[in-house]
Scaffold this motif. Structure first.
Motif, PDB file in Angstrom:
ATOM      1  N   GLU A  89      -5.117   9.099 -16.518  1.00 45.68           N
ATOM      2  CA  GLU A  89      -5.955   9.479 -15.377  1.00 45.68           C
ATOM      3  C   GLU A  89      -7.002   8.411 -15.113  1.00 45.68           C
ATOM      4  O   GLU A  89      -7.319   8.107 -13.964  1.00 45.68           O
ATOM      5  CB  GLU A  89      -6.608  10.843 -15.630  1.00 45.68           C
ATOM      6  N   GLN A  90      -7.536   7.820 -16.177  1.00 45.30           N
ATOM      7  CA  GLN A  90      -8.484   6.714 -16.009  1.00 45.30           C
ATOM      8  C   GLN A  90      -7.801   5.520 -15.361  1.00 45.30           C
ATOM      9  O   GLN A  90      -8.375   4.869 -14.485  1.00 45.30           O
ATOM     10  CB  GLN A  90      -9.076   6.300 -17.360  1.00 45.30           C
ATOM     11  N   LYS A  91      -6.579   5.241 -15.802  1.00 49.40           N
ATOM     12  CA  LYS A  91      -5.835   4.143 -15.190  1.00 49.40           C
ATOM     13  C   LYS A  91      -5.578   4.421 -13.709  1.00 49.40           C
ATOM     14  O   LYS A  91      -5.632   3.518 -12.880  1.00 49.40           O
ATOM     15  CB  LYS A  91      -4.501   3.927 -15.909  1.00 49.40           C
ATOM     16  N   LEU A  92      -5.297   5.673 -13.396  1.00 48.52           N
ATOM     17  CA  LEU A  92      -5.063   6.055 -12.006  1.00 48.52           C
ATOM     18  C   LEU A  92      -6.334   5.840 -11.177  1.00 48.52           C
ATOM     19  O   LEU A  92      -6.271   5.329 -10.061  1.00 48.52           O
ATOM     20  CB  LEU A  92      -4.615   7.512 -11.932  1.00 48.52           C
ATOM     21  N   ALA A  93      -7.471   6.200 -11.739  1.00 50.12           N
ATOM     22  CA  ALA A  93      -8.736   5.981 -11.033  1.00 50.12           C
ATOM     23  C   ALA A  93      -8.967   4.486 -10.814  1.00 50.12           C
ATOM     24  O   ALA A  93      -9.405   4.064  -9.736  1.00 50.12           O
ATOM     25  CB  ALA A  93      -9.894   6.594 -11.824  1.00 50.12           C
ATOM     26  N   LEU A  94      -8.662   3.686 -11.818  1.00 55.04           N
ATOM     27  CA  LEU A  94      -8.804   2.235 -11.682  1.00 55.04           C
ATOM     28  C   LEU A  94      -7.856   1.703 -10.613  1.00 55.04           C
ATOM     29  O   LEU A  94      -8.230   0.854  -9.799  1.00 55.04           O
ATOM     30  CB  LEU A  94      -8.528   1.551 -13.024  1.00 55.04           C
ATOM     31  N   LEU A  95      -6.637   2.225 -10.591  1.00 55.82           N
ATOM     32  CA  LEU A  95      -5.665   1.826  -9.578  1.00 55.82           C
ATOM     33  C   LEU A  95      -6.164   2.177  -8.179  1.00 55.82           C
ATOM     34  O   LEU A  95      -6.045   1.378  -7.248  1.00 55.82           O
ATOM     35  CB  LEU A  95      -4.326   2.508  -9.845  1.00 55.82           C
ATOM     36  N   ARG A  96      -6.749   3.354  -8.035  1.00 60.05           N
ATOM     37  CA  ARG A  96      -7.297   3.742  -6.733  1.00 60.05           C
ATOM     38  C   ARG A  96      -8.418   2.796  -6.315  1.00 60.05           C
ATOM     39  O   ARG A  96      -8.508   2.411  -5.140  1.00 60.05           O
ATOM     40  CB  ARG A  96      -7.822   5.174  -6.794  1.00 60.05           C
ATOM     41  N   THR A  97      -9.261   2.417  -7.262  1.00 59.63           N
ATOM     42  CA  THR A  97     -10.347   1.479  -6.963  1.00 59.63           C
ATOM     43  C   THR A  97      -9.778   0.136  -6.522  1.00 59.63           C
ATOM     44  O   THR A  97     -10.229  -0.443  -5.533  1.00 59.63           O
ATOM     45  CB  THR A  97     -11.242   1.291  -8.204  1.00 59.63           C
ATOM     46  N   LYS A  98      -8.774  -0.331  -7.239  1.00 61.34           N
ATOM     47  CA  LYS A  98      -8.162  -1.610  -6.879  1.00 61.34           C
ATOM     48  C   LYS A  98      -7.494  -1.534  -5.510  1.00 61.34           C
ATOM     49  O   LYS A  98      -7.549  -2.480  -4.732  1.00 61.34           O
ATOM     50  CB  LYS A  98      -7.142  -2.030  -7.933  1.00 61.34           C
ATOM     51  N   MET A  99      -6.873  -0.396  -5.213  1.00 62.22           N
ATOM     52  CA  MET A  99      -6.253  -0.225  -3.896  1.00 62.22           C
ATOM     53  C   MET A  99      -7.309  -0.303  -2.797  1.00 62.22           C
ATOM     54  O   MET A  99      -7.089  -0.920  -1.756  1.00 62.22           O
ATOM     55  CB  MET A  99      -5.518   1.124  -3.824  1.00 62.22           C
ATOM     56  N   ALA A 100      -8.450   0.316  -3.043  1.00 62.11           N
ATOM     57  CA  ALA A 100      -9.523   0.268  -2.051  1.00 62.11           C
ATOM     58  C   ALA A 100     -10.012  -1.169  -1.872  1.00 62.11           C
ATOM     59  O   ALA A 100     -10.259  -1.620  -0.744  1.00 62.11           O
ATOM     60  CB  ALA A 100     -10.669   1.176  -2.474  1.00 62.11           C
TER      61      ALA A 100
ATOM     62  N   LEU B  57       0.831  -1.207   0.000  1.00 63.09           N
ATOM     63  CA  LEU B  57       0.000   0.000   0.000  1.00 63.09           C
ATOM     64  C   LEU B  57       0.863   1.254   0.000  1.00 63.09           C
ATOM     65  O   LEU B  57       0.557   2.228  -0.700  1.00 63.09           O
ATOM     66  CB  LEU B  57      -0.946  -0.005   1.203  1.00 63.09           C
ATOM     67  N   THR B  58       1.959   1.235   0.738  1.00 66.83           N
ATOM     68  CA  THR B  58       2.870   2.375   0.749  1.00 66.83           C
ATOM     69  C   THR B  58       3.474   2.587  -0.632  1.00 66.83           C
ATOM     70  O   THR B  58       3.545   3.720  -1.121  1.00 66.83           O
ATOM     71  CB  THR B  58       3.995   2.159   1.787  1.00 66.83           C
ATOM     72  N   GLN B  59       3.874   1.505  -1.279  1.00 67.33           N
ATOM     73  CA  GLN B  59       4.442   1.614  -2.620  1.00 67.33           C
ATOM     74  C   GLN B  59       3.415   2.134  -3.615  1.00 67.33           C
ATOM     75  O   GLN B  59       3.725   2.990  -4.447  1.00 67.33           O
ATOM     76  CB  GLN B  59       4.969   0.251  -3.085  1.00 67.33           C
ATOM     77  N   LEU B  60       2.190   1.628  -3.539  1.00 65.83           N
ATOM     78  CA  LEU B  60       1.137   2.092  -4.444  1.00 65.83           C
ATOM     79  C   LEU B  60       0.835   3.569  -4.236  1.00 65.83           C
ATOM     80  O   LEU B  60       0.650   4.323  -5.197  1.00 65.83           O
ATOM     81  CB  LEU B  60      -0.139   1.255  -4.254  1.00 65.83           C
ATOM     82  N   GLN B  61       0.794   3.993  -2.992  1.00 65.79           N
ATOM     83  CA  GLN B  61       0.534   5.400  -2.717  1.00 65.79           C
ATOM     84  C   GLN B  61       1.664   6.272  -3.231  1.00 65.79           C
ATOM     85  O   GLN B  61       1.428   7.346  -3.780  1.00 65.79           O
ATOM     86  CB  GLN B  61       0.319   5.615  -1.221  1.00 65.79           C
ATOM     87  N   SER B  62       2.887   5.805  -3.091  1.00 70.50           N
ATOM     88  CA  SER B  62       4.038   6.548  -3.598  1.00 70.50           C
ATOM     89  C   SER B  62       3.975   6.659  -5.118  1.00 70.50           C
ATOM     90  O   SER B  62       4.180   7.738  -5.677  1.00 70.50           O
ATOM     91  CB  SER B  62       5.335   5.866  -3.170  1.00 70.50           C
ATOM     92  N   LEU B  63       3.666   5.548  -5.777  1.00 69.29           N
ATOM     93  CA  LEU B  63       3.560   5.565  -7.234  1.00 69.29           C
ATOM     94  C   LEU B  63       2.420   6.472  -7.690  1.00 69.29           C
ATOM     95  O   LEU B  63       2.551   7.197  -8.675  1.00 69.29           O
ATOM     96  CB  LEU B  63       3.345   4.144  -7.764  1.00 69.29           C
ATOM     97  N   GLU B  64       1.320   6.421  -6.986  1.00 66.44           N
ATOM     98  CA  GLU B  64       0.183   7.278  -7.310  1.00 66.44           C
ATOM     99  C   GLU B  64       0.570   8.747  -7.185  1.00 66.44           C
ATOM    100  O   GLU B  64       0.258   9.564  -8.061  1.00 66.44           O
ATOM    101  CB  GLU B  64      -0.987   6.965  -6.383  1.00 66.44           C
ATOM    102  N   SER B  65       1.266   9.074  -6.139  1.00 66.37           N
ATOM    103  CA  SER B  65       1.706  10.450  -5.917  1.00 66.37           C
ATOM    104  C   SER B  65       2.670  10.893  -7.015  1.00 66.37           C
ATOM    105  O   SER B  65       2.542  11.996  -7.557  1.00 66.37           O
ATOM    106  CB  SER B  65       2.367  10.563  -4.551  1.00 66.37           C
ATOM    107  N   GLN B  66       3.607  10.036  -7.351  1.00 66.41           N
ATOM    108  CA  GLN B  66       4.573  10.363  -8.398  1.00 66.41           C
ATOM    109  C   GLN B  66       3.885  10.547  -9.743  1.00 66.41           C
ATOM    110  O   GLN B  66       4.197  11.477 -10.497  1.00 66.41           O
ATOM    111  CB  GLN B  66       5.629   9.262  -8.509  1.00 66.41           C
ATOM    112  N   GLN B  67       2.943   9.664 -10.037  1.00 67.36           N
ATOM    113  CA  GLN B  67       2.234   9.761 -11.309  1.00 67.36           C
ATOM    114  C   GLN B  67       1.398  11.027 -11.369  1.00 67.36           C
ATOM    115  O   GLN B  67       1.389  11.723 -12.382  1.00 67.36           O
ATOM    116  CB  GLN B  67       1.359   8.534 -11.528  1.00 67.36           C
ATOM    117  N   SER B  68       0.704  11.351 -10.301  1.00 71.81           N
ATOM    118  CA  SER B  68      -0.097  12.572 -10.257  1.00 71.81           C
ATOM    119  C   SER B  68       0.785  13.801 -10.448  1.00 71.81           C
ATOM    120  O   SER B  68       0.436  14.716 -11.203  1.00 71.81           O
ATOM    121  CB  SER B  68      -0.849  12.681  -8.931  1.00 71.81           C
ATOM    122  N   HIS B  69       1.937  13.797  -9.780  1.00 73.20           N
ATOM    123  CA  HIS B  69       2.864  14.926  -9.913  1.00 73.20           C
ATOM    124  C   HIS B  69       3.356  15.042 -11.355  1.00 73.20           C
ATOM    125  O   HIS B  69       3.414  16.139 -11.917  1.00 73.20           O
ATOM    126  CB  HIS B  69       4.041  14.766  -8.962  1.00 73.20           C
TER     127      HIS B  69
END
Length: 105
Positions: A62-73, A18-30
């Motif tokens: 951005e759609q992939k990011l939303a899907l990733l967030r859903t999968k993380m949840a 989860l920490t790695q996914l959050q880090s990747l999400e943050s990096q991708q958003s940035h």
């Protein structure tokens, strides 16, 4: 390996993931924000024109990011269910152990 050890290993592994996914999400958003800002603030030199196809794919990512967030949840919910199941197994084993001890006495 007992249920508690398995539960602890699962929690540790899930926390790391989860920490790695959050880090990747943050990096991708940035990165997406930086690319979008760059696109809107620069003129159209030839190199930027060459990058335009990549920049126009931002909505796709951005759609992939939303899907990733859903999968993380979903994974978070699954992890919680696994933790609860491990705790239940632990309680059952304690009860059985206690019952055996009482029978032996």
């Amino acid at each position: 390996m007992d249920a508690e050890a398995i539960s602890q290993q699962a929690r540790a592994a899930l926390d790391v993931l989860l920490t790695q996914l959050q880090s990747l999400e943050s990096q991708q958003s940035h990165l997406l924000t930086t690319l979008t800002t760059t696109l809107h603030t620069t003129t159209r030199p030839p190199l930027l024109t060459a990058l335009t196809p990549t920049l126009t794919s931002i909505p796709h990512y951005e759609q992939k990011l939303a899907l990733l967030r859903t999968k993380m949840a979903q994974q978070g919910a699954e992890a919680q269910a696994l933790r609860a199941r491990a705790e239940e197994v632990k309680r059952r084993r304690k009860r059985k152990k206690k019952a055996r001890k009482v029978e032996m006495e």
